[in-house]
Design an enzyme around this catalytic site. Structure first.
Site, PDB file in Angstrom:
ATOM      1  N   GLY A   8      67.201  29.371  77.922  1.00  0.00           N
ATOM      2  CA  GLY A   8      67.384  28.913  79.299  1.00  0.00           C
ATOM      3  C   GLY A   8      66.939  27.466  79.326  1.00  0.00           C
ATOM      4  N   GLY A  10      67.835  24.730  81.267  1.00  0.00           N
ATOM      5  CA  GLY A  10      68.227  23.915  82.408  1.00  0.00           C
ATOM      6  C   GLY A  10      67.217  22.795  82.592  1.00  0.00           C
ATOM      7  CB  ALA A  11      65.694  21.352  85.621  1.00  0.00           C
ATOM      8  CG  ASN A 106      57.940  28.789  89.433  1.00  0.00           C
ATOM      9  OD1 ASN A 106      56.850  28.516  88.932  1.00  0.00           O
ATOM     10  ND2 ASN A 106      58.707  27.876  89.998  1.00  0.00           N
ATOM     11  CE  LYS A 188      54.701  26.284  90.087  1.00  0.00           C
ATOM     12  NZ  LYS A 188      55.552  25.994  88.943  1.00  0.00           N
ATOM     13  CG  ASN A 192      56.650  28.620  93.957  1.00  0.00           C
ATOM     14  OD1 ASN A 192      56.657  27.464  94.340  1.00  0.00           O
ATOM     15  ND2 ASN A 192      56.505  28.937  92.686  1.00  0.00           N
ATOM     16  CB  SER A 261      63.236  25.448  93.209  1.00  0.00           C
ATOM     17  OG  SER A 261      62.386  26.553  93.411  1.00  0.00           O
TER      18      SER A 261
HETATM   19  P1  NAD Z   1      67.878  25.459  86.334  1.00  0.00           P
HETATM   20  O1  NAD Z   1      68.748  25.921  87.450  1.00  0.00           O
HETATM   21  O2  NAD Z   1      67.817  24.005  86.068  1.00  0.00           O
HETATM   22  O3  NAD Z   1      68.322  26.191  84.997  1.00  0.00           O
HETATM   23  C1  NAD Z   1      68.375  27.595  84.933  1.00  0.00           C
HETATM   24  C2  NAD Z   1      69.645  28.009  84.199  1.00  0.00           C
HETATM   25  O4  NAD Z   1      70.773  27.713  85.019  1.00  0.00           O
HETATM   26  C3  NAD Z   1      69.842  27.290  82.881  1.00  0.00           C
HETATM   27  O5  NAD Z   1      70.348  28.209  81.952  1.00  0.00           O
HETATM   28  C4  NAD Z   1      70.861  26.239  83.231  1.00  0.00           C
HETATM   29  O6  NAD Z   1      71.628  25.800  82.148  1.00  0.00           O
HETATM   30  C5  NAD Z   1      71.707  26.957  84.253  1.00  0.00           C
HETATM   31  N1  NAD Z   1      72.385  26.011  85.136  1.00  0.00           N
HETATM   32  C6  NAD Z   1      71.816  25.046  85.904  1.00  0.00           C
HETATM   33  N2  NAD Z   1      72.789  24.356  86.560  1.00  0.00           N
HETATM   34  C7  NAD Z   1      73.967  24.902  86.203  1.00  0.00           C
HETATM   35  C8  NAD Z   1      75.319  24.627  86.540  1.00  0.00           C
HETATM   36  N3  NAD Z   1      75.645  23.669  87.401  1.00  0.00           N
HETATM   37  N4  NAD Z   1      76.284  25.378  85.961  1.00  0.00           N
HETATM   38  C9  NAD Z   1      75.979  26.363  85.091  1.00  0.00           C
HETATM   39  N5  NAD Z   1      74.698  26.683  84.732  1.00  0.00           N
HETATM   40  C10 NAD Z   1      73.714  25.947  85.281  1.00  0.00           C
HETATM   41  O7  NAD Z   1      66.447  26.107  86.607  1.00  0.00           O
HETATM   42  P2  NAD Z   1      64.998  25.506  86.296  1.00  0.00           P
HETATM   43  O8  NAD Z   1      64.592  24.652  87.423  1.00  0.00           O
HETATM   44  O9  NAD Z   1      64.975  24.980  84.921  1.00  0.00           O
HETATM   45  O10 NAD Z   1      64.138  26.829  86.396  1.00  0.00           O
HETATM   46  C11 NAD Z   1      63.891  27.706  85.288  1.00  0.00           C
HETATM   47  C12 NAD Z   1      62.608  28.478  85.580  1.00  0.00           C
HETATM   48  O11 NAD Z   1      61.521  27.531  85.619  1.00  0.00           O
HETATM   49  C13 NAD Z   1      62.593  29.186  86.937  1.00  0.00           C
HETATM   50  O12 NAD Z   1      61.835  30.364  86.860  1.00  0.00           O
HETATM   51  C14 NAD Z   1      61.867  28.190  87.828  1.00  0.00           C
HETATM   52  O13 NAD Z   1      61.279  28.788  88.970  1.00  0.00           O
HETATM   53  C15 NAD Z   1      60.823  27.659  86.846  1.00  0.00           C
HETATM   54  N6  NAD Z   1      60.240  26.345  87.161  1.00  0.00           N
HETATM   55  C16 NAD Z   1      61.052  25.289  87.467  1.00  0.00           C
HETATM   56  C17 NAD Z   1      60.447  24.062  87.749  1.00  0.00           C
HETATM   57  C18 NAD Z   1      61.283  22.845  88.072  1.00  0.00           C
HETATM   58  O14 NAD Z   1      60.701  21.840  88.536  1.00  0.00           O
HETATM   59  N7  NAD Z   1      62.576  22.828  87.829  1.00  0.00           N
HETATM   60  C19 NAD Z   1      59.050  23.935  87.709  1.00  0.00           C
HETATM   61  C20 NAD Z   1      58.297  25.035  87.352  1.00  0.00           C
HETATM   62  C21 NAD Z   1      58.890  26.249  87.070  1.00  0.00           C
END
Ligand code: NAD
Length: 309
Positions: A8, A10-11, A106, A188, A192, A261
């Protein structure tokens, strides 16, 4: 050398993966988003911070193609996709009996769900105050500073815990081993569980929500339910401290200017993590015979919104 997979990416998975990669470790990003994976492999991960723009070369792979055996897998899918991801990685041969599986997501209850798939002794829990954003496929926005607290989910110490700590700190991620990671996770999750659904339902930034004169009256009963449920699970939380923590997020200089978020997920047409926040509190409350009408209502209101997606 430790083989590390970020399941996973993403961000947040991007942020953690890139930081560890920059520290010289063997890291692979694992994701389902084809455009993201292709762009990272073609151009590298594009990074924008407050002060600079740069690119980090890091391998990414589609989850359907991964077969590598990892020593450490950090799970940073959205919570509702974590079990499917872990099952997939297990079936693909990526997990051996000594692979450490660390959730940095989270929300609550990850250890209970993930330990249906791998033994609890392989699961590590981390809670992070780092944040991250995605500007598009393969493009991260990395601002601010953060910390990570981690512990093996069964409370035991082992050599993995120290190795993970060393990796995260070499990556500059300010990690510490906790002797009660659940307190940090619940604390946390309380923040949230308050700002995420309320700002989503009300369509407000955190500052706009906090500026309403009766916001404390709205927040306190939600927190009180969480504290009561936590206590039934032997996790000691303090209502007063938690209210202060929530209120510390209101000023524009802290998190006030942001939409949480959950708001961003909903606004972008994605399902939210509410079942792992208020929904999980309501479920624990029901199991322990503790009424949680506010957390139940917030869960249902977010699900009502999600039916429009
Ligand atoms: P994210 O949405 O950026 O990514 C999650 C998944 O969704 C990844 O596999 C990503 O590739 C996919 N994704 C994102 N945008 C997409 C799109 N446009 N099309 C297709 N797939 C897409 O989520 P995140 O923010 O990285 O969160 C992941 C975990 O981390 C969650 O449990 C979140 O609560 C936690 N978290 C996030 C942050 C933050 O600041 N982002 C901080 C602390 C904890």
């Amino acid at each position: 050398m430790y083989k590390i997979g970020i399941a996973g990416a993403g961000a947040m998975g991007g942020r953690i993966g890139v930081s560890i990669k920059e520290a010289g470790y063997d890291v692979t990003l694992i994701d389902h988003w084809e455009a993201h994976v292709n762009r990272i492999n073609t151009y590298g991960m594009d990074i924008k911070t407050e002060t600079e723009n740069y690119t980090v070369d890091i391998p990414a792979i589609l989850a359907q193609d991964v077969t590598t055996e990892f020593d450490l897998i950090i799970i940073l899918t959205k919570a509702m996709h974590s079990e499917a991801m872990l099952k997939h990685l297990l079936a693909a041969g990526c997990i051996h009996e000594d692979t450490a599986i660390m959730s940095m997501m989270n929300g609550l209850g990850h250890e209970e769900r993930l330990s249906q798939i791998v033994p609890l002794s392989q699961i590590y829990l981390a809670v992070t105050m780092w944040t991250a954003g995605l500007r598009g496929p393969g493009q991260l926005l990395l601002e601010g500073e953060g910390t990570i607290h981690l512990q093996r989910a069964d409370g035991e110490m082992d050599s993995h815990t120290n190795s993970i700590l060393q990796i995260l700190n070499k990556a500059g991620l300010n990690a510490q081993i906790s002797d009660n990671v659940f307190e940090a996770i619940w604390s946390k999750a309380t923040l949230n569980s308050v700002v995420n659904p309320l700002c989503t339902i009300l369509n407000k930034t955190i500052h706009e929500f906090g500026s309403y004169p009766h916001s404390a009256e709205m927040v306190k009963p939600i927190i009180d339910e969480i504290v009561a449920v936590a206590q039934a699970k032997s996790i000691e939380l303090n209502s007063h401290d938690l209210l202060q923590k929530v209120e510390a997020a209101y000023p524009k200089e802290t998190q006030g200017l942001h939409y949480p978020s959950m708001h961003q997920d909903y606004a972008n047409g994605r399902l939210t993590e509410v079942d792992y926040l208020n929904g999980q509190i309501a479920a624990y409350g029901q199991a322990a015979n503790i009424p949680t009408p506010r957390n139940t209502m917030l869960t249902q209101m977010i699900h009502q919104l999600e039916t429009k997606l």
